[in-house]
Design a protein around this motif. Structure first.
Motif, PDB file in Angstrom:
ATOM      1  N   ILE A  25      26.503  -2.409  56.922  1.00  0.00           N
ATOM      2  CA  ILE A  25      27.062  -1.162  57.458  1.00  0.00           C
ATOM      3  C   ILE A  25      26.081   0.005  57.288  1.00  0.00           C
ATOM      4  O   ILE A  25      25.887   0.809  58.199  1.00  0.00           O
ATOM      5  CB  ILE A  25      28.417  -0.851  56.785  1.00  0.00           C
ATOM      6  CG1 ILE A  25      29.425  -1.963  57.111  1.00  0.00           C
ATOM      7  CG2 ILE A  25      28.954   0.502  57.249  1.00  0.00           C
ATOM      8  CD1 ILE A  25      30.735  -1.874  56.363  1.00  0.00           C
ATOM      9  N   LEU A  56      34.679  -1.594  50.363  1.00  0.00           N
ATOM     10  CA  LEU A  56      36.021  -1.199  50.843  1.00  0.00           C
ATOM     11  C   LEU A  56      36.002   0.221  51.395  1.00  0.00           C
ATOM     12  O   LEU A  56      36.643   0.509  52.412  1.00  0.00           O
ATOM     13  CB  LEU A  56      37.040  -1.308  49.698  1.00  0.00           C
ATOM     14  CG  LEU A  56      37.401  -2.728  49.259  1.00  0.00           C
ATOM     15  CD1 LEU A  56      38.297  -2.706  48.028  1.00  0.00           C
ATOM     16  CD2 LEU A  56      38.094  -3.489  50.391  1.00  0.00           C
ATOM     17  N   ALA A  57      35.243   1.108  50.738  1.00  0.00           N
ATOM     18  CA  ALA A  57      35.173   2.501  51.180  1.00  0.00           C
ATOM     19  C   ALA A  57      34.546   2.618  52.567  1.00  0.00           C
ATOM     20  O   ALA A  57      34.795   3.588  53.292  1.00  0.00           O
ATOM     21  CB  ALA A  57      34.386   3.324  50.176  1.00  0.00           C
ATOM     22  N   LEU A  58      33.728   1.630  52.935  1.00  0.00           N
ATOM     23  CA  LEU A  58      33.051   1.687  54.245  1.00  0.00           C
ATOM     24  C   LEU A  58      33.883   1.039  55.357  1.00  0.00           C
ATOM     25  O   LEU A  58      33.445   1.001  56.505  1.00  0.00           O
ATOM     26  CB  LEU A  58      31.685   0.997  54.146  1.00  0.00           C
ATOM     27  CG  LEU A  58      30.614   1.763  53.367  1.00  0.00           C
ATOM     28  CD1 LEU A  58      29.439   0.860  53.032  1.00  0.00           C
ATOM     29  CD2 LEU A  58      30.142   2.988  54.137  1.00  0.00           C
ATOM     30  N   HIS A  59      35.050   0.533  55.024  1.00  0.00           N
ATOM     31  CA  HIS A  59      35.967  -0.093  55.993  1.00  0.00           C
ATOM     32  C   HIS A  59      35.274  -1.145  56.861  1.00  0.00           C
ATOM     33  O   HIS A  59      35.045  -0.927  58.061  1.00  0.00           O
ATOM     34  CB  HIS A  59      36.610   0.970  56.895  1.00  0.00           C
ATOM     35  CG  HIS A  59      37.287   2.048  56.122  1.00  0.00           C
ATOM     36  ND1 HIS A  59      38.424   1.828  55.387  1.00  0.00           N
ATOM     37  CD2 HIS A  59      36.964   3.354  55.933  1.00  0.00           C
ATOM     38  CE1 HIS A  59      38.785   2.945  54.774  1.00  0.00           C
ATOM     39  NE2 HIS A  59      37.909   3.892  55.085  1.00  0.00           N
ATOM     40  N   PRO A  60      34.926  -2.280  56.249  1.00  0.00           N
ATOM     41  CA  PRO A  60      34.249  -3.324  57.040  1.00  0.00           C
ATOM     42  C   PRO A  60      35.139  -3.892  58.135  1.00  0.00           C
ATOM     43  O   PRO A  60      36.362  -3.780  58.063  1.00  0.00           O
ATOM     44  CB  PRO A  60      33.938  -4.403  55.997  1.00  0.00           C
ATOM     45  CG  PRO A  60      34.831  -4.142  54.856  1.00  0.00           C
ATOM     46  CD  PRO A  60      35.165  -2.696  54.851  1.00  0.00           C
ATOM     47  N   HIS A  61      34.504  -4.472  59.122  1.00  0.00           N
ATOM     48  CA  HIS A  61      35.229  -5.107  60.227  1.00  0.00           C
ATOM     49  C   HIS A  61      35.616  -6.502  59.752  1.00  0.00           C
ATOM     50  O   HIS A  61      34.798  -7.431  59.792  1.00  0.00           O
ATOM     51  CB  HIS A  61      34.319  -5.144  61.453  1.00  0.00           C
ATOM     52  CG  HIS A  61      35.065  -5.299  62.727  1.00  0.00           C
ATOM     53  ND1 HIS A  61      35.565  -6.506  63.147  1.00  0.00           N
ATOM     54  CD2 HIS A  61      35.421  -4.394  63.669  1.00  0.00           C
ATOM     55  CE1 HIS A  61      36.182  -6.346  64.303  1.00  0.00           C
ATOM     56  NE2 HIS A  61      36.119  -5.068  64.634  1.00  0.00           N
ATOM     57  N   TRP A  62      36.872  -6.639  59.292  1.00  0.00           N
ATOM     58  CA  TRP A  62      37.280  -7.870  58.607  1.00  0.00           C
ATOM     59  C   TRP A  62      37.198  -9.105  59.491  1.00  0.00           C
ATOM     60  O   TRP A  62      36.805 -10.178  59.039  1.00  0.00           O
ATOM     61  CB  TRP A  62      38.696  -7.735  58.043  1.00  0.00           C
ATOM     62  CG  TRP A  62      38.766  -6.729  56.940  1.00  0.00           C
ATOM     63  CD1 TRP A  62      39.336  -5.489  56.994  1.00  0.00           C
ATOM     64  CD2 TRP A  62      38.223  -6.848  55.614  1.00  0.00           C
ATOM     65  NE1 TRP A  62      39.184  -4.823  55.804  1.00  0.00           N
ATOM     66  CE2 TRP A  62      38.509  -5.639  54.928  1.00  0.00           C
ATOM     67  CE3 TRP A  62      37.520  -7.848  54.937  1.00  0.00           C
ATOM     68  CZ2 TRP A  62      38.114  -5.414  53.614  1.00  0.00           C
ATOM     69  CZ3 TRP A  62      37.133  -7.615  53.626  1.00  0.00           C
ATOM     70  CH2 TRP A  62      37.427  -6.422  52.983  1.00  0.00           C
ATOM     71  N   PRO A 111      28.476   5.354  50.633  1.00  0.00           N
ATOM     72  CA  PRO A 111      29.934   5.376  50.518  1.00  0.00           C
ATOM     73  C   PRO A 111      30.465   6.145  49.307  1.00  0.00           C
ATOM     74  O   PRO A 111      31.567   6.681  49.361  1.00  0.00           O
ATOM     75  CB  PRO A 111      30.308   3.889  50.402  1.00  0.00           C
ATOM     76  CG  PRO A 111      29.118   3.229  49.829  1.00  0.00           C
ATOM     77  CD  PRO A 111      27.938   4.007  50.332  1.00  0.00           C
TER      78      PRO A 111
END
Lengths: 110, 405
Positions: free
Chosen positions: B242, B156-162, B264
């Protein structure tokens, strides 16, 4: 009994050489990928150690693994290089990894 | 209220139990080399395991026998030798990999080479099994295993491309390095659908004295537990995609994987990774060695229960003692834990048909299951899993030779 055409063994030999060459080219690419991967690992490790995220104990171990990978690549890469272009690519990749390891060692020895 | 407590415990056990040396290694290799693209394989593994655990749990609750007992009784001793030998061999390899996983985590933390840790790790596991009960093994490792949630936090901290991740849940062909892609597919499935998982679950149902009243608990535990556990493995893949794929880092050595959570979460992430690897592999070590000891004891008709004093089930206790000693040897002799893990995951995938196909017969046996036999959804799922297991058997070894490294 039908005899095989005289050209067949020669053709088969050429095909084998060509196949072997293709294989070597693939092996060269794989070896270079491994070297690039270790270079990137060293760069990331150096950056993370600088930011305080990694312990020196761990970073030293990873540095040793990278040195081993470099030594293995130095031995194996020349076997797969077909021409001067391949040799230049291999030398550049090895040089990058060597520099990345030295940068990590400098970071740890700080 | 007690039932919900059991469900919560079962779910927590699955969260801690799903992540182990094989799933961490294969998901990070997959993420590093193919980004999110192998997420669909994890999804198949999660759903397959949920079905298999639900069925073996239901089988135990209805028949009051473990799956292994029924395999021997229904199919005879001669057939039973096949799953016995296959599961014994692959589970022993996985056990050796887990001990290697704990040892490499301790090496990364202390700087002392992993080969020196293998025997002390095996000794500690043996001591806990010798002195403890099934509840201690199940609950202790489950609660400590919650540290694995750090992978979800890291992802979540790495902000994945959902949307890309969502798209990767549908199967897709590789854009490069086909052999390696399919090799990792087989490895990931081997790590997700290990026979020891559902054999241990089935024996656990008997240890916990499940009855027909537990069928609801079984269903919810199998589904939710695997869902939550599976999400954590997907989180490993996401973090690897990521952190590693963007930098062209391939996982060549287990030591590289420790970088995953440092990016992260900083120093805490590094410590959490080591704790996760150490605790989850140690928990799995105890589960696998018990699963193999259960397999031997149930298959050969010995007394067995982790809740009995060792003197009351001497052969069962002796078997986990010897197994731990033998499984610690490869790491003690310096065998590379990552290579050992990869081989054991592929062989695990290849061993699936011998336990999956007979399950179809048992789950549709009216004498055994009475009115709790499989419905059409479970049967379709089991046929698909059985077909998948046959495909894995056929392709596993050629792929190991072509792309196993």
């Amino acid at each position: 009994m039908r005899r095989a055409p005289i050209g067949s063994p020669r053709l088969a030999g050429c095909l084998l050489v060509a196949l072997a060459a293709c294989g070597s080219r693939e092996d060269l690419t794989k070896q270079l990928d491994t070297v690039v991967s270790w270079t990137a690992t060293m760069q990331l490790t150096t950056a993370e150690h600088r930011s305080g995220a990694l312990t020196t104990t761990y970073v030293t171990q990873l540095g040793e693994e990278a040195k081993q990978a470099l030594a293995e690549a130095r031995q194996s890469l020349p076997e797969f290089a077909h021409d001067s272009s391949d040799a230049r690519r291999a030398a550049a990749a090895l040089g990058s990894l060597d520099r990345a390891i030295h940068a990590l060692e400098a970071e740890v020895g700080r | 209220m007690k039932k919900w407590g059991e469900v919560a415990l079962g779910v927590v056990t699955s969260i801690g139990g799903f992540l182990e040396v094989g799933s961490i290694a294969t998901a990070s290799q997959g993420g590093a080399e193919f980004g999110y693209q192998l997420a669909w394989v994890l999804l198949i593994g999660i759903v397959s395991l949920a079905f298999l655990m639900e069925m073996t749990g239901r089988l135990a609750a209805v028949s009051r026998c473990t799956y292994v007992d029924l395999l021997r009784e229904r199919f005879g001793v001669r057939f039973f030798l096949l799953p016995l030998v296959a599961v014994f061999v692959v589970s022993l390899l996985v056990l050796a990999s887990e001990i290697g996983g704990v040892s490499i985590a301790l090496q990364m933390a202390t700087g002392i080479a992993f080969r020196w840790w293998a025997m002390p790790v095996a000794l500690l596991a043996w001591l806990l099994l010798w002195r403890g009960t099934f509840g201690v093994v199940e609950q202790g490792t489950a609660l400590l295993g919650l540290v694995a949630i750090s992978f979800a936090v890291g992802a979540l901290a790495l902000h994945p491309h959902w949307s890309t991740l969502g798209g990767a849940l549908l199967p897709s062909a590789p854009s490069h390095d086909r052999a390696r892609y399919w090799y990792l597919t087989v490895s990931i499935l081997g790590a997700s659908i290990s026979p020891y998982l559902y054999l241990f679950y089935s024996a656990g149902a008997i240890e916990d004295r499940w009855t027909l009243e537990h069928l609801g608990v079984n269903r919810v535990t199998a589904m939710l537990g695997n869902l939550f556990g599976g999400v954590l493995v997907i989180a490993v893949l996401v973090v690897a995609a990521i952190v590693f794929e963007t930098r062209h880092i391939h996982v060549e050595r287990y030591e590289q994987i420790a970088l995953l959570l440092a990016s992260p979460l900083g120093r805490a992430g590094f410590a959490l990774f080591l704790a996760t690897l150490c605790i989850t592999c140690f928990g799995t070590t105890m589960e696998i060695v018990l699963a193999i000891a259960y397999l031997l004891a149930q298959g050969l008709g010995w007394n067995w229960s982790e809740n009995l004093k060792p003197a009351k089930d001497a052969r069962f206790s002796m078997s986990y003692t010897v197994l731990l000693l033998v499984a610690a040897l490869p790491a003690t002799f310096g065998m590379d834990p990552l290579a050992m893990t990869n081989v054991s995951m592929v062989l695990t995938a290849a061993s699936l048909p011998v336990t999956v196909i007979p399950l179809f017969v048992l789950m549709n046996d009216g004498d055994t299951m009475r009115r709790h036999a499989n419905g059409w959804i479970s049967n379709i799922a089991l046929v698909v899993i059985a077909l998948l297991s046959v495909v894995l058997l056929v392709v596993a070894l050629p792929l190991q030779v072509m792309a196993g490294g």
